[in-house]
Design an enzyme around this catalytic site. Structure first.
Site, PDB file in Angstrom:
ATOM      1  N   GLU A  25     -14.107 -13.392  -5.455  1.00 50.94           N
ATOM      2  CA  GLU A  25     -12.777 -13.116  -5.990  1.00 50.94           C
ATOM      3  C   GLU A  25     -11.646 -13.530  -5.044  1.00 50.94           C
ATOM      4  OE1 GLU A  25     -15.138 -10.898  -5.256  1.00 50.94           O
ATOM      5  OE2 GLU A  25     -14.327  -9.055  -4.369  1.00 50.94           O
ATOM      6  N   GLU A  63       2.064   1.693  -3.388  1.00 49.67           N
ATOM      7  CA  GLU A  63       0.962   2.189  -4.211  1.00 49.67           C
ATOM      8  C   GLU A  63       0.766   3.688  -3.998  1.00 49.67           C
ATOM      9  OE1 GLU A  63      -2.732   0.266  -3.278  1.00 49.67           O
ATOM     10  OE2 GLU A  63      -3.789   1.104  -5.009  1.00 49.67           O
ATOM     11  N   SER A  90      -7.287   1.816  -2.270  1.00 50.49           N
ATOM     12  CA  SER A  90      -6.090   1.025  -2.562  1.00 50.49           C
ATOM     13  C   SER A  90      -6.554  -0.314  -3.120  1.00 50.49           C
ATOM     14  CB  SER A  90      -5.311   0.810  -1.261  1.00 50.49           C
ATOM     15  OG  SER A  90      -4.453  -0.295  -1.414  1.00 50.49           O
ATOM     16  N   LYS A 106     -15.461  -9.754   8.108  1.00 51.53           N
ATOM     17  CA  LYS A 106     -14.403 -10.594   7.552  1.00 51.53           C
ATOM     18  C   LYS A 106     -14.949 -11.924   7.056  1.00 51.53           C
ATOM     19  CE  LYS A 106     -10.546  -8.217   8.120  1.00 51.53           C
ATOM     20  NZ  LYS A 106      -9.769  -7.798   6.945  1.00 51.53           N
ATOM     21  N   CYS A 155     -10.265  -1.769  14.674  1.00 51.98           N
ATOM     22  CA  CYS A 155     -10.586  -3.191  14.831  1.00 51.98           C
ATOM     23  C   CYS A 155     -10.751  -3.614  16.284  1.00 51.98           C
ATOM     24  CB  CYS A 155      -9.512  -4.045  14.176  1.00 51.98           C
ATOM     25  SG  CYS A 155      -9.296  -3.628  12.442  1.00 51.98           S
ATOM     26  N   GLU A 191     -16.093 -11.189   3.743  1.00 51.33           N
ATOM     27  CA  GLU A 191     -14.947 -10.950   2.879  1.00 51.33           C
ATOM     28  C   GLU A 191     -14.332 -12.268   2.408  1.00 51.33           C
ATOM     29  OE1 GLU A 191     -11.127  -8.029   3.116  1.00 51.33           O
ATOM     30  OE2 GLU A 191     -11.191  -9.573   4.657  1.00 51.33           O
ATOM     31  N   CYS A 204      -8.415  -2.142   4.156  1.00 47.33           N
ATOM     32  CA  CYS A 204      -8.265  -3.314   5.025  1.00 47.33           C
ATOM     33  C   CYS A 204      -9.558  -3.769   5.650  1.00 47.33           C
ATOM     34  CB  CYS A 204      -7.326  -3.020   6.192  1.00 47.33           C
ATOM     35  SG  CYS A 204      -5.939  -2.012   5.794  1.00 47.33           S
ATOM     36  N   GLU A 259       0.834  -1.198   0.000  1.00 45.68           N
ATOM     37  CA  GLU A 259       0.000   0.000   0.000  1.00 45.68           C
ATOM     38  C   GLU A 259       0.872   1.252   0.000  1.00 45.68           C
ATOM     39  OE1 GLU A 259      -3.999  -0.363   1.855  1.00 45.68           O
ATOM     40  OE2 GLU A 259      -3.187   1.146   3.220  1.00 45.68           O
TER      41      GLU A 259
END
Lengths: 158, 571, 562, 583
Positions: free
Chosen positions: B364, B280, B317, B356, B501, B359, B297, B277
Site C-alpha cells: 500500500e 486526528e 492512528s 522500516k 528509535c 514498511e 510511526c 495525528e
C-alpha cells in the site's frame, strides 16, 4: 502411506485436548503427548492450536517438541522401530541385530521405509537392559534378540 | 560480603555475582552469553573461574558471592577451559571473518583475541544451515550462530514476540522460528532487536547499500535522502565517536559527499505527522472516535499489533509513519515543486530501523503512483558507506539540510526517543485546543527509560490520560491494561524498540540500555538547540498546507499521508 | 482372608513380560482350575524377581522352589508334578556353573532346589525389593498385609515432621539416584525453606543405560513409592507430589497409576490422611525421551512444560525447585527405602552397609554375566562378590575385562579393582561412581575403544545443547573415539582430547557434561595400551574395529591394504 | 614552493607540486585506503588498493600518482569501488581464513580493509599456497601463507636497517618473501631486530612465542619467577590496551605483573644504571690507558648481531659490557638468589623487552655465567600485553605499585636507555661527575635526543674534550661505522648505536602500529619519566652503591668481569648453507 500424506487435522479435537489441560501447570508435555497420539505426529497446524490455546509462542512449542526424542514434527512410518545401541545392548550383540534390521528394512537410521511402514530410529536406552539387546516397535519391547529373531519380530508387522 | 579475587580483597552486597565483584576489583573476566540488559544464562561457560572448595569451575556471570569466598580467575585450568571453549565454538563457526558483516565488531573474534587463541585444535565442521533472506529487513544465518541465546531472550522476554527459540538438542541445537520457517512467514515484528543481541554475524540487517551506490552512480536518477530523527544522535558511533554525540551537520555534509542530490529530513514529516495525528486525536476526542488513539510511526510496532492484537487495529492512528509521508511527498509535492519527473526520483531513507525496510515494501505504500520510498538504509549501512567512501568525519564542516523538506523543529527531533511523539503532540495539541501559548515545553513525565510512562494532561479543562510504552514487551503489557479497561486512556505512544528509535534495530552496534540513555540525552540536546520547538510553528509545514495539502485530514492528506492496516496470523 | 496351600508367583516384571510370561500365567490359571485346585493354589502375578536372564520365572511357595525359562507348554507338567504330586520338576530348576575360586575347571552346572540356597539370593539383603516378586503389585491389600502403610500411619499419628526428618537423617540414607546426597539433609533444607507451597518430586526418569531398577521397583512395589513420598511430604510440609516417569515405562506408569487410585480409595492419599490434617496427592507426569531430564533441574523444566535443560545452581531445588518453589526431589529407590526406615528405625537400617554408606543398594547386572538381573546387597560388598558370587561370573569361559559402574556416565573398573568395596566414597576414590547402580560387565572379547565410542555416542545424543563445553564437547569426544576406531586418530588428537575432557569435567553447566568424559578418561587410564594400539599402530587387538588390523591377522590383513 | 590546485571528489584543494594524489586527498578530508604503502619507505603502488579515477584511461594508484594542475580526482566511483573490492578479494582468496586465531586478529590491516570496503563473502575460491612457516629463528616466525607480498618488510629490512635479509624469490603465484636461496632466517644475516614485524600489515611475521613457557612457569609452584622490565616498555605497554603512545604506566605495569603471579617484579633499569657504571668506567679506562677507540655501546642485541655479520673487524671497538638484560639475568641467579636464599636452579627469569632480538640474545651460549641460562624467557611488550589481556588485567584500573628492591631501585639515567641517545646521555651524566668530581649543573644533554639519524657533539669534561656520536637504525649505524673504518675523521671517542629507529621505544617487540609519530610520543614519555625521578644519575643510585659493596666489589672488578662482561663472535655475511639432502 496414509499417515505420511498431509491430511486435514482434526483441529477441534486438538483444541479439546488443549482445553482439558490448559489450567494445569506445565501442561505442554501432556498436551503434546496426547496430540501426537491423536494425529500421529506434531504438524504445524496442530502446534499452532496448542500454542494459541496455552498462550505460548509457536517457536517455544516447537523448541520443546523437537527436544524430546519421543515427539515427531514430521510424519513417521506406521510403526516406529526404536533400536537401543547403548553400551549394555552393544555388549550383548546389538551391532549384529542392528545390521540385520537395516538389511531387512533397507533404510538407514532416521528414515522411513519407502512403503511408509517402518521408521527406524536409534534411541539411547529402553531401560530393559536385563534382556539386551532390545528393540521397541511402537509401544512393544522385544528383548534377548538375535539377528534371526529380530527379523521374525519385524515380520509380525509386515 | 567480603571475598578475595586473585588475592585482592573486595566487598560487595550479598547476591552480587562473581563477575560483578571482579569488575569492582578491577579484574576483567571474559564473557560471551552475558549481556548487561539480560537475565543470567550461564551457557557459554567462557567466564568460568576457580572458586575454592568447589569441585568444578563456576560461571562468574551466574555464581553468587559468599562470605570469605576465594576466587581465582587466571589459573592454568581456567585458561585451558576458556581456550578450549572458544576453540570449540570457532571449530563450528564459518571461517568467513573477512567477508562477515560483523568483521571487527564481532564478540567471538574479540574473545579469541582476548584469550590469545592461536590454534583451533578441532577439525573444522561448519554447521550446515541455509541462510534466511526472506524478509527485506533481516538476514538470519544460523550457520554462524553460537547458540548463546541472547536473541532468544530479547525476542521472548524484551519484545514478547517469540519468533525465535532453541530447537532440537545437543550439537544439533539451533535457534530458529518454529518449523524453521522463513521470518517472512511467521509472526516476527522485524524490529531487529535480535541483531543487537547477537554477538556474531548470525543475524544482520538486509544490506541494501549496493542499490544506493547504483542509484548514486546513475546520472539519470535524482537521488534524495531523508534522515530519521534518531540517526543524528547515533551515526557518530559508526565513526568511532562516543554514544550521544550529535552529528547532524556533519551527517548532512557527508551525505552530500556521497553524491545525494538532495539531503532532506524525516523530521519535516515528523512535524507533519504531529499536525495530522494531533488533528486526528482532537477529532476522535470531540466526535467520539475510537480511543485511545495509538501512534503508528513505528513499523515494528505496526506489524506486532497486526499479528497479536488485530482487535485493536481501529485504535491505531491512520497516519503513515513520517518515513512514508516523506516518500509520498517526495514524489508528488517535491517533484512538482522542483520540476522533476517523479519516475526519475529515487528516495533513500536513513533509518534506525530494520522494520522500516519492510514498511517501505508494503504494497500500500505507493500513494505517489510509484514506490514511495525506494531503499531504506539503517544507520549501520550508512556508516558502512561512509567508511567505504573514505569520508574523514573529523574534518567535515557542518552543513544544513536542503529546503523545503529539510526544515524541522525540536518537536520532530524528539521523535527519536521514547515519549517524543507524545511530547511533540502535546506541545501542538495544547496550543491548538487551548489557543494559549504553552509555557513549559518539557513534558518530562513521558521521557526516559521507565517501561510504561503515564501522565494526565490538562488542556485547559479537558483532562486527557496519556501513556507511553517502548519495547514490545512493555507495549504488550500496556495493551493488556487497555483491554482490561482498568483506566481510560486517550492517547498512547508505542515504539517497538526499547528507548524508542535511538534504540532501533538498525542502530550501531553495540546498543545497550546504557548506550540508549546517552543517545536520549543527545536527542533532548538537539531539541533544546532548535530555534523552533513546536511542529505547528514550522513555516515549511504552514507552507505545504497552503501550497499543496490544504488542511490536516483533508482530501490530499488522506490520499498521501494516511493508510490502513492488515490483520495477520497470530502464530 | 482365604488360606491357600501354595502360592505360585509368576514374575511379571518388564524383562519377563518380554518373554511370554503372560501366556505362562494364563496356562497356570487354566491348569489349576482344570484340576480343581483353585481353592488350594493361588497364582499371583508379581513384580520383578530379579533373575531376568532366567525368565520367565515361576516360584512356588511355601517351599520357595524357583523354575526358570518356563514356557506355556511346561505348565501342565509343572502343575502335575509339583502341585499335585509334590515332586520338583528337575529340568526347569535353576542351574549354575559354580565358579570354584581361582580354579579353571568347574564341577559342572549345579541344580538348586530352592531360592534361599541359590548364590544369587544368598548374598542379597532385600529391603527395597522386599516385596518385589513376592506380592501382587496391583493389590494394595497384599502390600498392607506385608506391613505396608504402617510407617506412614506411625509417622502421621505419632511423629512430628521434624522427627521424621531426624530419623531419616539418622539412618544415613544417601540419594540413590547417583549423587549420594544425604536424603535427610535434603528434606531438612526443604522443610526449613521459606514458602507455603512445597513439592515432593519422585525422580523416576531412569535413563542411565544398564539401569532398570526403578522401573522394576515401580512395577513390583508401587505402593512403597507412594508411602515414601507421603512420608517425605509430611516431613517437609508438601501437599502435592509429582512422579516423573520415563515415557517408555508403560507398565510402571500403569501400575503406579492404579496404585495411586487404590491409595486414594483407601484414603491413604488425598485429604486428611489417617484422619489427620495432612493432605497429600500425587500426580504422574511422563517424560518424552530425554536422558537429561534425570538431572533434577532439567526434570523441573520438563515438568513445567519446557525443554529439559538444566538450570544454574544455586539456587538449589530445596530453595527454588519445581515452579520456583522449595522442592525435595528423590530417586525411586531412595523413596522406596524410607518406609522401612521409619517402620524399623534408623538404627536397624544402619545395621546394613558401611559407616558412611549405610543400608543396601539395588544393582542391575548386565552384559557378560551369568545372572543378568536385579539384586539388592548391603553397601560395601565388593565388586568381586557381586560379579562372581551373586552374578555367577562371566559366561562362556571368557575372562573378566572390566565393569562399568553407575551407567554410561560412570567410570570403568578393571580386574585389578575387583575388590573395591561398592559404596559412594570408595568408588569415587577409584575414579568410578556408584551412580544409578548399573553394573555392565564386559569380557575380554570387547574392544575398549569401540565401547568408548558407544559411550561417547550416547552423550552426543543426549546432551541438551545448552552449554558450550557439553554441546560441542560431546560431539568432539565422539569424533575422536570414532576416528580412533577407524585408525584416523593421531597422538596429537589424544592430547587435545585430554584438554577437552578436563574442560568438560570442570566447566560444563551440569553433571551430564561433567560426567561425559569420565568413561573415556577412565578407560584411557586403565587401558591406555589399547588406545595406543588403535592410534599409533592402527590395529585393534580384539578385532572389533573393522578396517583395523588385528594382531593375529596382522600379516594377512596388511596384504589387503586394510 | 610551487603549488597546484585540484579537486578531490569535488572538494578543491591546493598542495605542493609533486605531491601524491593520496596526500592531496588527505588534505581534502578524504581517506583513500592503502595496503602496501608505507610512507617514506615503501611507495610503489603495487597493491592497487588505493586506485582512484584521475580522468586517465586507467585508474591510478593514489599513493604514487602525482597531482597535476586542475586534476579532478574521483575516489568513490563504481569503477574505483569495484577495483578495490576485487583486489582485496583476490588477496583474500589466497589468504588463510583463520582470523580469530591469528596473532594479528583485530590488529590487521587486511581485516580492517575488508571491513571498510564492505567485503561480503569470498568470490574467488581458488588455489592457496601451502608454505611451511619458518620457525627456525629464536626471535621471528615467518609464515609465508599469510604474506600478501606487499614487500613492506623487504623495504624496511633493506632501506631502514640495511640488512637485506629477506627479499622476493620465485615469481608469479609462487612468489615468496624469504632469505636468499630460501634459507631459514636462523641461518641468514637477519639480525632479529623485528622491524619487519612492525611493518607487516598482516600476521605473516611475528615474534616467537614466549607466553606458553611463562604461563607454565607461573603455574609451577616449584618455581620462583622473577621478571625485569626494560626501560622502553613502560612508555608503550599502555598502547596494548588502547592507551595513548608515550603514556607512562610504570606503576600499573608493576601491579599488573604481580597479578600475573610473578614472585619478584624488578627493573632492567637497575642494570642499566649498572651498565653506566661499568661502561663509563670502561670508557674512562680506555681514554686514559689508550684502549681501542671509539668505544661503541653494546646494549642492543640486533646491533650486536649486525656488527658481527657486517663489521667483524670493528668488534674490538665494542664495549665488553653485556646488555642490561643479561647483566640482570646473571645477577638474578647469583646475587639475588644468594640474598633471598633461593636455589638458583628454581629461579625462572623472565624479561619484558621492546625487542625481538633479545630473545636471540638470551639464548646465546655465552649467556650462562650464573651457571644456568641467565634469562629463561624474553617476552616482547606485545606478548606481555596479550598475557595481561588474557588474565583480565586492565591497566587503567590498577593502582601504581613499586618495584621490589633491591634490583628494582633505579634512576632517570636508566629510564632514558629506552630512547635513542639515552645511553650516551646517561653515560655523560656519570662520566662528567666521575671525571670532574664536580656536580653536573644541567643533566639534560639535549643534543643526544630526538630522531635525527646521526647526532654528534663535543662534551667538555672540564678541559678534557670528548667527542661523542649517537645513531639509531642500522642504516645510520652503517654510516657511522663506515666513518670509523675510514679512520674516524670526526675523532669520536664514544658512540652509542641502537639497532631500531628511535631506539628501544621503536623496537621490533613494541605495540603495532609503531611509526615515526608514535616513536616521538614514546620518546617524550621517556623523558617525562626521567624528570619524574628523584635521582637522575646512575652513580647516585644507592642500590648500585650497595651491590658493589656487598657483592661486586668495584666496576670492572673480578666479579664484574665474570658476570657482567662478555665477548663477541665474528659471523660471515653469508652463512655457509647447511648440507641439504639431495632431492
Amino acid at each position: 502411506m496414509a499417515k505420511q500424506e498431509k491430511q486435514a487435522i482434526d483441529v477441534d479435537r486438538v483444541d479439546k485436548i488443549v482445553a482439558r489441560h490448559a489450567s494445569r501447570e506445565g501442561a505442554l508435555l501432556p498436551v503434546l503427548k496426547e496430540v501426537q497420539d491423536l494425529v500421529g505426529y506434531l504438524p504445524e497446524e496442530a502446534l499452532k492450536r496448542v500454542a494459541l490455546g496455552l498462550g505460548l509462542s509457536l517457536s517455544r512449542v516447537y523448541g520443546v517438541a523437537t527436544f524430546y526424542s519421543l515427539f515427531y514434527t514430521t510424519p513417521k512410518g506406521k510403526y516406529v522401530v526404536r533400536v537401543c545401541e547403548s553400551a549394555p545392548c552393544h555388549v550383548q550383540g546389538a551391532p549384529e541385530v542392528i545390521a540385520a534390521i537395516e538389511r531387512e528394512l533397507g533404510v538407514p537410521f532416521g528414515e522411513t521405509t519407502p512403503d511408509g511402514r517402518f521408521t527406524l530410529e536409534m534411541v539411547s536406552c529402553l531401560g530393559v537392559c536385563g534382556v539386551a539387546p532390545a528393540v521397541m516397535v511402537e509401544d512393544r519391547v522385544y528383548g534377548n534378540l538375535t539377528p534371526e529373531t529380530v527379523i521374525a519380530v519385524l515380520q509380525e508387522y509386515r | 560480603m567480603k571475598l578475595t579475587i586473585n588475592n585482592l580483597p573486595v566487598e560487595v552486597p550479598a547476591g552480587t555475582t562473581v563477575l560483578a565483584a571482579a569488575e569492582k576489583a578491577g579484574v576483567r573476566i571474559p564473557t560471551l552469553c552475558h549481556h548487561p540488559d539480560q537475565d543470567v544464562k550461564g551457557v557459554c561457560r567462557v567466564c568460568v573461574v576457580e572458586v575454592e572448595k568447589s569441585r568444578t569451575l563456576q560461571a562468574a556471570c551466574a555464581f553468587p558471592v559468599a562470605e570469605g569466598m576465594v576466587v581465582r580467575t587466571n589459573t592454568a585450568a581456567v585458561r585451558e577451559a576458556r581456550r578450549v571453549i572458544v576453540e570449540l565454538m570457532l571449530s563450528r563457526h564459518p571461517k568467513d571473518c573477512l567477508g562477515c558483516a560483523r568483521n571487527r565488531r564481532c564478540e567471538l573474534q574479540a574473545l579469541a583475541e582476548e584469550l590469545g587463541v592461536r590454534d583451533v585444535r578441532f577439525t573444522h565442521i561448519e554447521k550446515k544451515h541455509p541462510k534466511d533472506e526472506s524478509t527485506p529487513s533481516l538476514v538470519r544465518d544460523p550457520a554462524k550462530c553460537v547458540v548463546c541465546r541472547r536473541c532468544v531472550y530479547t525476542c521472548n522476554e524484551v519484545q514478547a514476540v517469540g519468533a525465535l527459540f532453541p530447537a532440537y538438542r545437543g550439537h544439533e541445537t539451533v535457534v530458529v522460528p518454529a518449523y524453521d520457517k522463513p521470518l517472512l512467514d511467521i509472526a516476527c515484528s522485524l524490529c531487529g532487536q535480535c541483531v543487537h543481541a547477537c554477538p556474531v554475524g548470525a543475524i544482520t540487517e538486509h544490506d541494501d547499500t549496493d542499490k544506493v551506490w547504483a542509484a548514486l552512480a546513475d546520472p539519470k536518477t535524482h537521488v534524495v535522502v531523508q534522515t530519521a530523527p534518531a540517526i543524528r544522535a547515533t551515526l557518530g558511533e559508526e565513526a568511532g565517536l562516543p554514544p550521544g554525540t550529535l552529528v547532524t551537520g556533519k551527517m548532512v555534509a557527508a551525505l552530500r559527499r556521497l553524491g545525494f542530490d538532495r539531503v532532506f529530513d524525516t523530521d519535516f514529516t515528523a512535524d507533519l505527522t504531529i499536525m495530522e495525528e494531533g488533528s486526528e486525536l482532537i477529532q476522535r476526542l470531540t466526535t467520539g472516535g475510537t480511543l485511545p488513539v495509538i501512534t503508528s510511526c513505528s513499523p515494528g510496532w505496526i506489524k506486532f499489533i497486526e499479528h497479536f492484537y488485530p482487535e485493536l487495529l481501529p485504535n491505531l492512528s491512520t497516519c503513515k509513519s513520517p518515513q512514508q509521508m516523506f516518500g509520498a511527498l517526495a514524489k508528488t509535492y517535491y517533484a512538482k515543486k522542483a520540476g522533476i519527473d517523479p519516475a526519475s526520483i529515487f528516495v533513500v531513507s536513513i533509518m534506525p530501523c530494520t522494520a522500516k525496510k519492510f514498511e517501505a515494501a508494503r504494497p500500500e505504500m505507493n500513494a505517489s503512483g510509484y514506490r514511495d520510498v525506494d531503499v531504506v538504509l539503517t544507520s549501520r549501512e550508512l556508516g558502512r558507506m561512509f567508511r567505504e567512501s573514505g569520508v574523514d568525519w573529523g574534518r567535515l564542516a557542518d552543513e544544513e539540510f536542503d529546503d523545503p523538506l529539510g526544515r524541522s523543529t525540536g518537536a520532530a527531533a524528539i521523535f527519536g526517543a521514547t515519549g517524543g511523539v507524545m511530547e511533540a503532540a502535546l506541545r501542538t495539541a495544547y496550543e491548538l485546543v487551548t489557543k494559549k501559548e504553552l509555557k513549559n515545553l518539557d513534558f518530562v513525565a513521558v521521557r526516559g527509560m521507565t517501561k510504561i510512562k503515564e501522565a494526565t494532561i490538562d488542556l485547559d479543562g479537558t483532562k486527557i490520560n496519556v501513556a507511553v510504552a517502548h519495547g514490545l514487551g512493555n507495549a504488550k503489557e500496556l495493551l493488556e491494561r487497555i483491554k482490561r479497561g482498568e483506566k481510560t486512556y486517550h492517547f498512547v505512544e508505542i515504539m517497538a524498540c526499547p528507548g524508542g528509535c535511538i534504540g532501533g534495530g538498525g542502530q550501531p552496534i553495540k546498543t545497550t540500555n546504557a548506550v540508549r540513555e546517552q543517545r536520549i540525552d543527545a536527542i533532548y540536546r538537539e531539541d533544546k538547540r532548535m530555534p523552533l520547538r513546536k511542529s505547528h510553528e514550522n513555516p515549511a509545514i504552514t507552507q505545504i498546507y497552503a501550497e499543496f495539502l490544504g488542511q490536516p485530514l483533508g482530501h490530499k492528506s488522506h490520499e498521501l499521508l494516511h493508510t490502513h492496516y492488515t490483520a495477520r496470523e497470530k502464530v | 482372608m482365604r488360606l491357600f496351600r501354595a502360592h505360585v508367583l509368576v514374575c511379571a516384571g518388564t524383562n519377563c513380560s518380554l518373554k511370554s510370561n503372560k501366556a505362562v500365567q494364563d496356562r497356570l490359571v487354566r491348569e489349576v482350575e482344570r484340576r480343581g485346585l483353585a481353592d488350594e493354589i493361588k497364582v499371583v502375578e508379581t513384580g520383578c524377581f530379579g533373575l531376568c536372564e532366567q525368565g520367565p520365572t515361576v516360584v512356588v511357595y511355601p517351599e520357595g522352589v524357583l523354575y526358570c525359562r518356563v514356557t506355556p507348554d511346561d505348565v501342565p507338567e509343572l502343575v502335575e508334578e509339583h502341585l499335585l504330586k509334590g515332586r520338583r520338576l528337575d529340568r526347569l530348576l535353576y542351574r549354575e556353573e559354580v565358579p570354584a575360586a581361582g580354579a579353571a575347571v568347574s564341577a559342572g552346572p549345579k541344580a538348586f532346589q530352592t531360592v534361599p540356597e541359590m548364590n544369587f539370593f544368598r548374598g542379597q539383603v532385600r529391603i527395597v525389593l522386599r516385596n518385589c516378586g513376592i506380592i501382587d503389585p496391583e493389590s494394595i491389600e497384599e502390600y498392607i498385609a506385608n506391613g505396608g502403610y504402617e510407617a506412614l500411619g506411625k509417622a502421621i499419628t505419632a511423629m512430628t515432621p521434624a522427627a521424621v526428618v531426624e530419623e531419616v537423617k539418622a539412618s544415613g540414607l544417601r540419594g540413590r539416584g547417583g549423587a549420594g546426597f544425604p536424603a535427610g539433609l535434603k528434606w531438612e533444607f526443604a522443610a526449613k525453606a521459606k514458602g507455603d507451597t512445597k513439592y515432593i518430586v519422585c525422580n523416576a526418569d531412569e535413563g542411565e543405560p544398564g539401569t532398570f531398577k526403578d522401573r522394576l521397583i515401580l512395577e513390583g512395589d508401587p505402593h512403597a513409592i507412594i508411602e515414601g513420598m507421603a512420608l517425605a511430604a509430611y516431613a517437609i510440609g508438601a501437599t502435592q507430589g509429582y512422579v516423573y516417569i520415563r515415557g517408555e515405562y508403560g507398565l510402571s506408569i500403569d501400575r503406579l497409576q492404579k496404585a495411586i487410585n487404590r491409595a486414594k480409595e483407601m484414603k491413604l492419599l488425598g485429604r486428611g490422611i489417617f484422619g489427620s490434617k495432612f493432605d497429600f496427592d500425587i500426580e504422574i507426569r511422563t517424560g518424552a525421551g530425554a536422558y537429561i531430564c534425570g538431572e533434577e533441574t532439567a526434570l523441573f523444566e520438563s515438568l513445567e512444560g519446557g525443554r529439559g535443560e538444566p538450570r544454574l545452581k544455586p539456587p538449589y531445588p530445596t530453595d527454588s525447585g519445581l515452579f520456583g518453589k522449595p522442592t525435595a526431589i528423590n530417586n525411586v529407590e531412595t523413596l522406596a527405602s524410607v518406609a522401612q526406615i521409619i517402620a524399623n528405625g534408623a538404627k536397624w537400617y544402619r545395621g546394613f552397609g558401611t559407616e558412611r554408606s549405610p543400608g543396601t543398594k539395588v544393582f542391575t547386572l548386565t552384559g557378560d554375566i551369568v545372572n543378568e538381573g536385579l539384586i539388592e546387597v548391603p553397601m560395601g560388598i565388593t565388586l568381586r562378590e557381586i560379579i562372581f558370587g551373586i552374578g555367577g561370573g562371566v559366561p562362556n569361559g571368557r575372562s573378566f575385562k572390566m565393569a562399568q559402574s553407575g551407567g554410561t556416565s560412570g567410570g570403568c573398573l578393571p580386574a585389578a579393582l575387583l575388590d573395591v568395596p561398592m559404596d559412594y566414597d570408595e568408588l569415587a576414590k577409584a575414579g568410578a561412581a556408584l551412580g544409578s547402580g548399573a553394573l555392565l560387565i564386559m569380557d575380554d572379547t570387547h574392544c575398549i575403544v569401540d565401547i568408548a565410542r558407544v559411550f561417547a555416542r550416547f552423550f552426543m545424543h543426549e546432551s541438551c545443547g545448552k552449554c558450550v563445553p557439553c554441546r560441542e564437547g560431546t560431539f568432539r569426544l565422539h569424533e575422536f573415539v570414532e576416528n580412533a576406531t577407524k585408525g584416523k586418530a593421531t597422538p596429537q588428537d589424544l592430547q587435545t582430547v585430554h584438554a577437552l575432557a578436563r574442560t568438560m569435567a570442570l566447566a560444563s553447566l551440569c553433571p551430564l557434561g561433567q560426567a561425559a568424559p569420565v568413561p573415556l578418561l577412565s578407560t584411557l587410564q586403565y587401558f591406555r595400551d589399547e588406545y595406543d594400539q588403535h592410534i599409533n599402530e592402527k590395529r585393534c587387538p580384539t578385532g572389533t574395529c573393522r578396517g583395523l588390523a588385528t594382531p593375529a591377522k596382522a600379516l594377512s590383513a596388511a596384504g589387503k591394504g586394510a | 614552493m610551487a603549488t597546484v590546485k585540484l579537486t578531490v571528489d569535488g572538494v578543491p584543494v591546493e598542495v605542493e607540486a609533486g605531491s601524491t594524489v593520496l596526500k592531496a586527498a588527505e588534505k581534502a578530508g578524504i581517506n583513500i585506503p592503502t595496503l602496501c604503502y608505507l610512507e617514506g619507505i615503501h611507495e610503489v603502488g603495487a597493491c592497487r588498493v588505493c586506485v582512484v579515477d584521475v580522468g586517465a584511461k586507467a585508474l591510478q594508484a593514489a599513493c604514487v600518482a602525482p597531482v597535476a594542475e586542475g586534476m579532478k580526482v574521483l575516489t568513490n566511483t563504481p569503477a574505483v569501488r569495484t577495483a578495490r573490492k576485487t583486489t582485496v578479494e583476490l588477496i583474500l582468496s589466497n589468504h588463510p581464513d583463520n582470523c580469530p586465531s591469528c596473532v594479528r586478529n583485530l590488529n590487521c590491516e587486511l581485516q580492517a580493509l575488508a571491513e571498510s570496503l564492505n567485503i561480503r563473502g569470498n568470490r574467488f575460491e581458488g588455489a592457496r599456497n601451502e608454505w611451511t612457516p619458518d620457525v627456525s629463528s629464536h626471535s621471528i616466525v615467518r609464515d609465508p601463507n599469510k604474506c600478501i607480498l606487499c614487500r613492506r618488510c623487504v623495504s624496511v629490512c633493506e632501506k631502514v636497517q640495511g640488512v637485506q635479509a629477506i627479499g622476493p624469490i620465485n615469481r608469479g603465484f609462487n612468489t615468496v618473501i624469504a632469505p636468499a636461496f630460501g634459507e631459514l632466517l636462523a641461518d641468514s644475516v637477519c639480525v632479529n631486530c623485528g622491524q619487519c614485524i612492525l611493518v607487516c600489515p598482516v600476521g605473516a611475521l611475528y615474534e616467537k612465542d614466549g607466553i606458553a613457557k611463562t604461563w607454565a612457569a607461573l603455574s609451577d609452584p616449584g618455581k620462583h619467577v622473577v621478571v625485569q622490565t626494560a626501560p622502553a616498555v613502560r612508555v608503550a605497554l599502555g598502547e596494548t590496551q588502547g592507551g595513548e603512545p608515550g603514556e607512562v604506566v610504570t606503576g600499573q605495569m608493576v601491579a599488573g605483573l604481580r597479578r600475573l603471579g610473578f614472585d619478584g617484579v624488578m627493573d632492567t633499569d637497575f642494570t642499566a644504571d649498572l651498565t653506566i657504571l661499568e661502561e663509563g668506567t670502561e670508557l674512562i679506562e680506555r681514554l686514559t690507558k689508550g684502549g681501542v677507540l671509539p668505544m661503541i655501546t653494546s646494549c642492543s642485541p640486533g646491533w650486536i648481531k649486525f656488527i658481527e655479520h657486517f663489521y667483524p673487524d670493528l668488534l674490538p671497538n665494542l664495549s665488553t659490557c653485556k646488555s642490561p638484560q643479561q647483566m640482570f639475568g646473571a645477577l638474578a641467579k647469583t646475587f639475588y638468589a644468594e640474598k633471598k636464599g633461593i636455589d638458583p636452579a628454581s629461579i625462572f627469569s623472565v624479561s619484558i623487552m621492546p625487542c625481538t632480538a633479545k630473545k636471540f640474545e638470551c639464548e646465546r651460549p655465552e649467556m650462562r655465567d650464573s651457571g644456568y641460562q641467565d634469562v629463561d624467557v624474553v617476552l616482547t611488550t606485545r606478548e606481555l600485553g596479550r598475557m595481561m589481556k588474557e588474565a583480565g588485567i586492565v591497566l587503567d584500573k590498577l593502582p601504581e605499585e613499586e618495584y621490589d628492591p633491591p634490583m628494582g631501585l633505579t634512576t632517570g639515567a636508566a629510564v632514558i636507555f629506552g630512547a635513542t641517545g639515552g645511553v650516551c646521555e646517561a653515560a655523560l651524566r656519570t662520566v662528567y661527575e666521575v671525571v670532574t668530581k664536580e656536580p653536573l649543573k644541567d643533566v639534560n644533554f639535549k643534543f643526544c635526543r630526538g630522531l635525527a639519524g646521526v647526532k654528534e657533539a663535543e662534551v667538555d669534561l672540564k678541559g678534557t674534550k670528548v667527542k661523542v656520536a649517537v645513531s639509531h637504525s642500522l642504516s645510520n649505524a652503517r654510516k657511522v661505522l663506515d666513518m670509523v673504518r675510514a679512520g674516524n675523521p670526526n675523532g669520536w671517542a664514544f658512540i652509542e648505536v641502537m639497532c631500531c629507529p628511535g631506539g628501544c621505544i621503536g623496537g621490533g617487540g613494541q605495540p603495532i602500529p609503531t611509526n615515526t609519530a608514535i616513536r616521538q610520543k614514546r620518546i617524550d614519555g621517556t623523558y617525562t619519566a626521567d624528570e619524574r625521578l628523584a635521582i637522575r644519575k646512575s652513580h647516585e643510585n644507592p642500590a648500585i652503591t650497595a651491590i658493589y659493596k656487598e657483592f661486586l666489589g668495584q666496576p670492572l672488578g673480578h666479579k664484574s668481569h665474570e658476570l657482567l662482561h662478555t665477548k663477541y663472535t665474528p659471523r660471515g655475511r653469508y652463512r655457509i648453507r647447511k648440507e641439504k639432502a639431495a632431492d
